[in-house]
Write a protein that holds these residues in place. Structure first.
Motif, short mmCIF file in Angstrom:
data_model
loop_
_atom_site.label_atom_id
_atom_site.label_comp_id
_atom_site.label_asym_id
_atom_site.label_seq_id
_atom_site.Cartn_x
_atom_site.Cartn_y
_atom_site.Cartn_z
N CYS A 123 0.94 -1.01 0.02
CA CYS A 123 0.07 -0.09 0.05
C CYS A 123 0.87 1.24 -0.04
N ARG A 124 0.14 2.37 -0.61
CA ARG A 124 1.09 3.52 -0.67
C ARG A 124 0.03 4.82 -0.81
N PHE A 125 0.51 5.80 -0.20
CA PHE A 125 -0.22 7.10 -0.24
C PHE A 125 0.27 7.82 -1.50
N SER A 126 -0.63 9.00 -2.42
CA SER A 126 0.04 9.51 -3.08
C SER A 126 0.74 10.72 -2.48
N PRO A 127 1.53 11.33 -3.18
CA PRO A 127 2.52 12.46 -2.59
C PRO A 127 1.66 13.46 -2.24
N ASP A 128 0.50 13.67 -2.75
CA ASP A 128 -0.46 14.91 -2.45
C ASP A 128 -1.27 14.45 -1.33
N CYS A 129 -1.43 13.25 -0.96
CA CYS A 129 -2.36 12.75 -0.09
C CYS A 129 -3.57 12.39 -0.21
N ALA A 130 -4.07 12.96 -1.50
CA ALA A 130 -5.35 12.68 -1.77
C ALA A 130 -5.80 11.33 -2.00
N LEU A 131 -4.81 10.46 -2.45
CA LEU A 131 -5.12 9.17 -2.86
C LEU A 131 -4.43 7.91 -1.89
N PHE A 132 -4.58 6.83 -2.06
CA PHE A 132 -3.75 5.86 -1.58
C PHE A 132 -4.09 4.53 -2.38
N ALA A 133 -3.01 3.95 -2.77
CA ALA A 133 -3.30 2.62 -3.47
C ALA A 133 -2.84 1.22 -2.93
N SER A 134 -3.39 0.27 -3.31
CA SER A 134 -3.31 -0.83 -2.53
C SER A 134 -3.14 -2.04 -3.64
N ALA A 135 -2.18 -3.13 -3.43
CA ALA A 135 -1.92 -4.32 -4.30
C ALA A 135 -2.25 -5.54 -3.69
N CYS A 171 -4.95 -10.06 -7.68
CA CYS A 171 -4.59 -9.92 -9.17
C CYS A 171 -4.98 -8.35 -9.32
N THR A 172 -5.43 -7.61 -8.44
CA THR A 172 -5.98 -6.09 -8.75
C THR A 172 -5.05 -5.13 -7.90
N VAL A 173 -4.94 -3.80 -8.64
CA VAL A 173 -4.74 -2.77 -7.94
C VAL A 173 -5.69 -1.77 -7.70
N ARG A 174 -6.06 -1.41 -6.37
CA ARG A 174 -6.97 -0.72 -6.39
C ARG A 174 -6.42 0.91 -5.79
N VAL A 175 -7.40 1.84 -6.33
CA VAL A 175 -6.75 3.21 -5.96
C VAL A 175 -8.13 3.98 -5.11
N TRP A 176 -7.69 4.47 -4.04
CA TRP A 176 -8.85 5.02 -3.13
C TRP A 176 -8.55 6.56 -2.72
N ASP A 177 -9.93 6.89 -2.52
CA ASP A 177 -10.06 8.40 -1.88
C ASP A 177 -9.55 8.44 -0.57
N THR A 178 -8.68 9.28 -0.09
CA THR A 178 -8.23 9.00 1.35
C THR A 178 -9.31 9.67 2.14
N ALA A 179 -9.99 10.71 1.68
CA ALA A 179 -10.87 11.39 2.43
C ALA A 179 -12.06 10.56 2.78
N THR A 180 -12.54 9.55 1.84
CA THR A 180 -13.59 9.06 2.07
C THR A 180 -13.52 7.60 2.29
N CYS A 215 -13.43 3.34 -2.90
CA CYS A 215 -12.50 3.07 -4.25
C CYS A 215 -12.88 3.58 -5.35
N ILE A 216 -11.89 4.24 -6.18
CA ILE A 216 -12.14 4.87 -7.25
C ILE A 216 -11.73 4.20 -8.52
N HIS A 217 -10.83 3.39 -8.53
CA HIS A 217 -10.42 2.55 -9.76
C HIS A 217 -9.94 1.01 -9.22
N VAL A 218 -10.43 0.32 -9.96
CA VAL A 218 -10.04 -1.27 -9.69
C VAL A 218 -9.16 -1.46 -11.04
N LEU A 219 -7.71 -1.40 -10.69
CA LEU A 219 -6.69 -1.56 -12.02
C LEU A 219 -6.60 -3.37 -12.27
N GLU A 220 -7.24 -3.84 -13.59
CA GLU A 220 -7.12 -4.89 -13.96
C GLU A 220 -6.08 -5.22 -14.87
N GLY A 221 -5.03 -6.10 -15.02
CA GLY A 221 -4.14 -6.28 -16.05
C GLY A 221 -3.30 -7.35 -15.61
#
Length: 304
Positions: free
Chosen positions: A68-80, A84-93, A96-102
Motif C-alpha cells: 500500500c502507498r499514499f500519493s504524494p499529495d495525500c489525496a489518494l492511496f493505492a493497494s496491491a 490480481c488487482t490494484v485499487r486506488v482509493w480516495d483518502t478522505a472517504t 474505491c475510485i479505480h480497480v486496475l485489472e491487468g
C-alpha cells in the motif's frame, strides 16, 4: 477485547493493533497525519499517525493485501493484492475510485510517481505495469524479468523506475527511452528496492544483504551485511542519510561497509519499515500480536 481498538504507548513507541493476520506493508501520508497498513486478512487500516486512533477499516479486496502507498499529495492511496488487482482509493472517504485489472497473478508491489499522476505495480506474472491514476488506464507494460517482481519504486525525478525480482536481479527502467539496466550481484531473490533523494538505489535480498547502487552506471557503492535471514523491506530517510532495513532475523551481525546506528527488538519477524516524510518517525510492521514472543529486528544504517 477487540484488537482493532487497542493502542499502547510504550516509551517513545506507539503501537497500532488491528490486523488479525500478518502486516505486509506500512505507509505514511506526506503530511504525516495518516498511517496506512495492509495485511493478510484482505483489509487495509487507516490510522491517525499522531494518536494511534483507528480511523477506518478499508475493505474490497478478495485476497491478502500485499502492499500500500499514499500519493504524494495525500489525496489518494493505492493497494496491491493477491486477488490480481490494484485499487486506488480516495483518502478522505476511503472509497474505491479505480480497480486496475491487468495482472494475471498476485500483485506484490505498488508505488505512486512523485507527481501522483502515475502508479507502478508488479507481481507474480513477472510484469510491471505503469498506470494513469486519473483515468485508471494502463500506460505501459514492462517485461524482462524471469520471475516474480516483489518490489518497485520511482526515482525522485520520475525519469527512472526500479523493479526487484526473484530472478535475483534489479532492473532500472528509463521512462524517457525503451532501455533498461540490469543490476546483478545478489545471490538470492530481491525482495525490496528504494530510491534515495540523491538518486542512489537500495535493494534487499533473501541473501541477507542490502546493496546500494548507482542505478545509472550499475556500480555497487555499498554492501551491507548484518541480517541473519532475508531482508524484507528497505527505506531511506528523507535526506537520504539513513537507511532502515527490516528482516526475518534472529540475530544481527556487523556490516562490512556502511555504519550501523542501532537495532531494536520487535514483536515477531519485522515485515516492513518506512520513514515518515519528515524523517522524524520510523514505522515497522510485524507478523504477531503482542501475546507472541518471537523476535524480529529493525536496523538503521548510515549511508554516507
Amino acid at each position: 477485547q477487540d484488537p482493532l481498538l487497542r493502542t499502547a504507548h510504550l516509551g517513545r513507541r506507539l503501537r497500532f493493533y488491528g490486523a488479525l493476520e500478518s502486516v505486509n506493508a506500512c505507509a505514511f501520508s506526506a503530511d504525516c497525519q495518516h498511517l496506512l497498513t495492509a495485511s493478510d486478512d484482505s483489509r487495509l487500516f487507516l490510522w491517525n499517525a499522531k494518536t494511534g486512533e483507528l480511523l477506518c477499516k478499508v475493505t474490497g479486496h478478495a485476497g491478502p493485501v500485499k502492499d500500500c502507498r499514499f500519493s504524494p499529495d495525500c489525496a489518494l492511496f493505492a493497494s496491491a493484492s493477491h486477488d490480481c488487482t490494484v485499487r486506488v482509493w480516495d483518502t478522505a472517504t476511503a472509497e474505491c475510485i479505480h480497480v486496475l485489472e491487468g495482472h494475471c497473478k498476485s500483485v506484490e508491489t505498488v508505488r505512486f510517481s512523485p507527481d501522483a499522476r502515475q502508479l507502478l505495480s508488479g507481481g507474480w506474472d513477472h510484469m510491471a505495469i505503469l498506470w494513469d491514476t486519473q483515468l485508471g488506464q494502463m500506460l505501459r507494460l514492462f517485461s524482462g524479468h524471469r520471475d516474480v517482481i516483489e518490489s518497485c519504486d520511482f526515482s525522485l525525478n520520475t525519469q527512472y523506475l526500479a523493479t526487484g525480482s526473484w530472478d535475483r536481479t534489479v532492473k532500472v527502467w528509463s521512462l524517457c527511452t525503451d532501455g533498461d539496466n540490469t543490476l546483478e550481484g545478489h545471490q538470492g531473490n530481491v525482495s525490496c528496492v528504494c530510491f534515495s533523494a540523491s538518486g542512489m538505489l537500495a535493494s534487499g535480498s533473501w541473501d541477507k544483504t542490502v546493496r546500494i547502487w548507482n542505478p545509472c552506471s550499475g556500480v555497487l557503492i555499498f554492501l551491507l551485511e548484518g541480517h541473519s535471514s532475508w531482508v524484507k523491506s528497505v527505506s531511506f530517510s528523507r535526506d537520504g542519510l539513513l537507511l532502515a532495513t527490516a528482516g526475518y532475523s534472529e540475530s544481527v551481525g556487523n556490516p562490512s561497509r556502511g555504519s550501523k546506528l542501532y537495532w531494536q527488538v520487535m514483536l515477531d519477524q519485522a515485515s516492513s519499515c518506512i520513514f515518515s516524510p519528515d524523517g522524524a518517525l520510523l514505522v515497522s510492521g510485524a507478523a504477531a500480536q503482542d501475546e507472541q514472543l518471537q523476535e524480529g529486528k529493525r536496523e538503521t544504517w548510515r549511508t554516507v
